[in-house]
Write a protein that holds these residues in place. Structure first.
Motif, PDB file in Angstrom:
ATOM      1  N   ARG A  77       0.826  -1.206   0.000  1.00 55.22           N
ATOM      2  CA  ARG A  77       0.000   0.000   0.000  1.00 55.22           C
ATOM      3  C   ARG A  77       0.863   1.260   0.000  1.00 55.22           C
ATOM      4  O   ARG A  77       1.726   1.436   0.838  1.00 55.22           O
ATOM      5  N   GLU A  78       0.650   2.119  -1.003  1.00 53.42           N
ATOM      6  CA  GLU A  78       1.345   3.401  -1.141  1.00 53.42           C
ATOM      7  C   GLU A  78       2.865   3.241  -0.967  1.00 53.42           C
ATOM      8  O   GLU A  78       3.465   3.837  -0.066  1.00 53.42           O
ATOM      9  N   PRO A  79       3.510   2.471  -1.825  1.00 50.52           N
ATOM     10  CA  PRO A  79       4.942   2.225  -1.659  1.00 50.52           C
ATOM     11  C   PRO A  79       5.787   3.453  -1.987  1.00 50.52           C
ATOM     12  O   PRO A  79       5.363   4.354  -2.719  1.00 50.52           O
ATOM     13  N   LEU A  80       6.970   3.451  -1.441  1.00 48.64           N
ATOM     14  CA  LEU A  80       8.020   4.388  -1.799  1.00 48.64           C
ATOM     15  C   LEU A  80       9.007   3.639  -2.691  1.00 48.64           C
ATOM     16  O   LEU A  80       8.901   2.421  -2.862  1.00 48.64           O
ATOM     17  N   ALA A  81       9.977   4.354  -3.259  1.00 50.83           N
ATOM     18  CA  ALA A  81      10.959   3.692  -4.115  1.00 50.83           C
ATOM     19  C   ALA A  81      12.347   4.270  -3.879  1.00 50.83           C
ATOM     20  O   ALA A  81      12.494   5.461  -3.585  1.00 50.83           O
ATOM     21  N   VAL A  82      13.342   3.405  -4.014  1.00 48.87           N
ATOM     22  CA  VAL A  82      14.746   3.800  -3.990  1.00 48.87           C
ATOM     23  C   VAL A  82      15.389   3.257  -5.260  1.00 48.87           C
ATOM     24  O   VAL A  82      15.253   2.068  -5.568  1.00 48.87           O
ATOM     25  N   GLY A  83      16.064   4.114  -6.005  1.00 46.25           N
ATOM     26  CA  GLY A  83      16.767   3.687  -7.210  1.00 46.25           C
ATOM     27  C   GLY A  83      18.250   3.947  -7.064  1.00 46.25           C
ATOM     28  O   GLY A  83      18.662   5.089  -6.855  1.00 46.25           O
ATOM     29  N   PHE A  84      19.056   2.892  -7.143  1.00 43.84           N
ATOM     30  CA  PHE A  84      20.498   3.024  -7.010  1.00 43.84           C
ATOM     31  C   PHE A  84      21.172   2.900  -8.363  1.00 43.84           C
ATOM     32  O   PHE A  84      20.887   1.980  -9.131  1.00 43.84           O
ATOM     33  N   SER A  85      22.073   3.837  -8.671  1.00 43.38           N
ATOM     34  CA  SER A  85      22.900   3.792  -9.871  1.00 43.38           C
ATOM     35  C   SER A  85      22.008   3.617 -11.109  1.00 43.38           C
ATOM     36  O   SER A  85      21.138   4.437 -11.370  1.00 43.38           O
ATOM     37  N   GLN A  86      22.188   2.524 -11.865  1.00 43.64           N
ATOM     38  CA  GLN A  86      21.384   2.319 -13.068  1.00 43.64           C
ATOM     39  C   GLN A  86      19.907   2.100 -12.749  1.00 43.64           C
ATOM     40  O   GLN A  86      19.052   2.217 -13.633  1.00 43.64           O
ATOM     41  N   GLY A  87      19.590   1.839 -11.497  1.00 42.71           N
ATOM     42  CA  GLY A  87      18.187   1.711 -11.106  1.00 42.71           C
ATOM     43  C   GLY A  87      17.454   3.030 -11.029  1.00 42.71           C
ATOM     44  O   GLY A  87      16.217   3.044 -10.900  1.00 42.71           O
ATOM     45  N   ALA A  88      18.178   4.157 -11.119  1.00 43.58           N
ATOM     46  CA  ALA A  88      17.542   5.468 -10.967  1.00 43.58           C
ATOM     47  C   ALA A  88      16.447   5.745 -11.995  1.00 43.58           C
ATOM     48  O   ALA A  88      15.336   6.148 -11.615  1.00 43.58           O
ATOM     49  N   PRO A  89      16.700   5.573 -13.309  1.00 39.11           N
ATOM     50  CA  PRO A  89      15.605   5.853 -14.249  1.00 39.11           C
ATOM     51  C   PRO A  89      14.405   4.942 -14.056  1.00 39.11           C
ATOM     52  O   PRO A  89      13.269   5.337 -14.339  1.00 39.11           O
ATOM     53  N   GLY A 128      22.643   8.067  -8.586  1.00 39.67           N
ATOM     54  CA  GLY A 128      21.889   7.639  -9.747  1.00 39.67           C
ATOM     55  C   GLY A 128      22.487   8.012 -11.088  1.00 39.67           C
ATOM     56  O   GLY A 128      23.118   9.054 -11.250  1.00 39.67           O
ATOM     57  N   SER A 129      22.231   7.149 -12.051  1.00 35.42           N
ATOM     58  CA  SER A 129      22.459   7.506 -13.441  1.00 35.42           C
ATOM     59  C   SER A 129      21.446   8.584 -13.817  1.00 35.42           C
ATOM     60  O   SER A 129      20.280   8.507 -13.443  1.00 35.42           O
ATOM     61  N   ASP A 130      21.898   9.587 -14.531  1.00 33.88           N
ATOM     62  CA  ASP A 130      21.028  10.677 -14.972  1.00 33.88           C
ATOM     63  C   ASP A 130      20.593  10.395 -16.411  1.00 33.88           C
ATOM     64  O   ASP A 130      20.933   9.350 -16.982  1.00 33.88           O
ATOM     65  N   GLU A 131      19.853  11.316 -17.001  1.00 29.30           N
ATOM     66  CA  GLU A 131      19.466  11.167 -18.410  1.00 29.30           C
ATOM     67  C   GLU A 131      20.660  11.577 -19.271  1.00 29.30           C
ATOM     68  O   GLU A 131      20.731  12.699 -19.780  1.00 29.30           O
ATOM     69  N   LEU A 132      21.584  10.643 -19.444  1.00 24.96           N
ATOM     70  CA  LEU A 132      22.867  10.948 -20.071  1.00 24.96           C
ATOM     71  C   LEU A 132      22.721  11.405 -21.519  1.00 24.96           C
ATOM     72  O   LEU A 132      23.584  12.121 -22.033  1.00 24.96           O
ATOM     73  N   ALA A 133      21.630  11.007 -22.174  1.00 26.51           N
ATOM     74  CA  ALA A 133      21.413  11.406 -23.568  1.00 26.51           C
ATOM     75  C   ALA A 133      20.792  12.789 -23.705  1.00 26.51           C
ATOM     76  O   ALA A 133      20.613  13.279 -24.822  1.00 26.51           O
ATOM     77  N   HIS A 134      20.484  13.433 -22.579  1.00 23.96           N
ATOM     78  CA  HIS A 134      19.875  14.764 -22.635  1.00 23.96           C
ATOM     79  C   HIS A 134      20.902  15.782 -23.144  1.00 23.96           C
ATOM     80  O   HIS A 134      22.096  15.705 -22.813  1.00 23.96           O
ATOM     81  N   PRO A 135      20.460  16.761 -23.948  1.00 23.34           N
ATOM     82  CA  PRO A 135      21.398  17.760 -24.482  1.00 23.34           C
ATOM     83  C   PRO A 135      22.179  18.523 -23.422  1.00 23.34           C
ATOM     84  O   PRO A 135      23.267  19.041 -23.711  1.00 23.34           O
ATOM     85  N   ARG A 136      21.671  18.598 -22.175  1.00 23.52           N
ATOM     86  CA  ARG A 136      22.400  19.354 -21.157  1.00 23.52           C
ATOM     87  C   ARG A 136      23.740  18.707 -20.818  1.00 23.52           C
ATOM     88  O   ARG A 136      24.602  19.355 -20.210  1.00 23.52           O
TER      89      ARG A 136
END
Length: 291
Positions: free
Chosen positions: A97-109, A128-136
């Protein structure tokens, strides 16, 4: 040191609507606040964190094998959206019920995809891995990572085959050790932790390398959701000594500006292994959003 590595209290699988099995592992009280863990690259449900604090904190930690890894059946061509659909079914089947989430490294996206699809109430992204393909990040990536991102954009199928050819416990372990700073190597080479980490990677690759390869293509490509549209609280945790070339190039600084609900936590003395060195802080911070 005790980095909170513990054997799961419960192990199992659920059957998804299309007949696939999804593997999970749990720690902590069954009536605790559910926290879903999206593990890092090429590790299985068995490598969790905070095993020394989940009982006291009242956390029901649930680690899930992504399709094609460990105890979860493959799902060729899967996406971040189909991952969110799988987790929605897990949440119903396991009464989370109403879970939270943790994303580590490649689990971030994968964790942020759950937030974007409103499948969780809050998210902690850790190293976390970020959106590496983003133009920024056009001029901010390590050259080898830039080549991988460009290759995925040009021909994702060929890139997926290349990643599958590279993926193995030995190759990933060597990559982690050679790109980690001293504080992280101290964690990873601790005898108890090293045994748990290598066992989790062996389990992840027990079905071959296709699951790892698909994960990596998804992590290296553009995200199919807009982080600016996330409405649940997001904590971004980074260690200032993190040297991984596939984590966020700016340690979450620009992502914190994009996600309107984000809070960035930058720890000066920590590296990329802070999921295990700062487990209690990460858990108690994400729990505070719903308690």
């Amino acid at each position: 040191m005790d980095y909170g590595v513990r054997e799961p209290g419960r192990l199992g699988q659920i059957r998804l609507p299309d007949g696939r099995r999804l593997g999970w592992a749990e720690w902590g009280p069954v009536d605790g606040t559910p926290v879903l863990l999206c593990p890092g690259a090429a590790t299985s449900r068995r490598l969790a964190f905070g095993g020394d604090v989940v009982d006291e904190a009242g956390v029901r930690l649930v680690s899930v094998d992504r399709p094609g890894l460990g105890a979860s059946d493959a799902s060729p061509g899967r996406t971040l959206a189909s991952w969110a659909a799988d987790i929605r079914h897990l949440v119903r089947e396991r009464s989370l019920r109403e879970p939270l989430a943790v994303g580590f490294s490649q689990g971030a996206p994968f964790a942020l995809a759950l937030a974007a699809h409103r499948s969780v109430s809050a998210v902690a992204v850790v190293s976390g891995s970020d959106e590496l393909a983003h133009p920024r990040f056009a001029h901010a990536l390590d050259p080898q990572v830039r080549d991988m991102v460009d290759a995925v954009a040009a021909d994702p199928d060929a890139s997926e085959a290349d990643f599958a050819g590279f993926g193995s416990t030995e190759a990933l372990w060597n990559l982690i050790i050679t790109t980690s700073p001293e504080p992280d190597r101290a964690v990873y080479t601790d005898p108890v932790f090293r045994h748990a980490f290598l066992r989790a990677m062996d389990e992840a690759f027990s079905r071959g390398s296709a699951g790892y390869a698909r994960d990596t293509v998804l992590a290296m490509g553009r995200w199919p959701f807009d982080p600016a549209g996330i409405t649940v609280p997001v904590d971004l945790w980074y260690g200032q000594r993190d040297t991984s070339p596939v984590h966020s190039p700016d340690l979450g600084e620009s992502l914190a500006r994009i996600i309107p609900t984000a809070t960035r936590h930058l720890l000066p003395a920590a590296g990329g292994a802070l999921l295990w060195t700062h487990a209690e802080t990460v858990l108690r911070t994400v729990l505070a959003h719903v308690r």
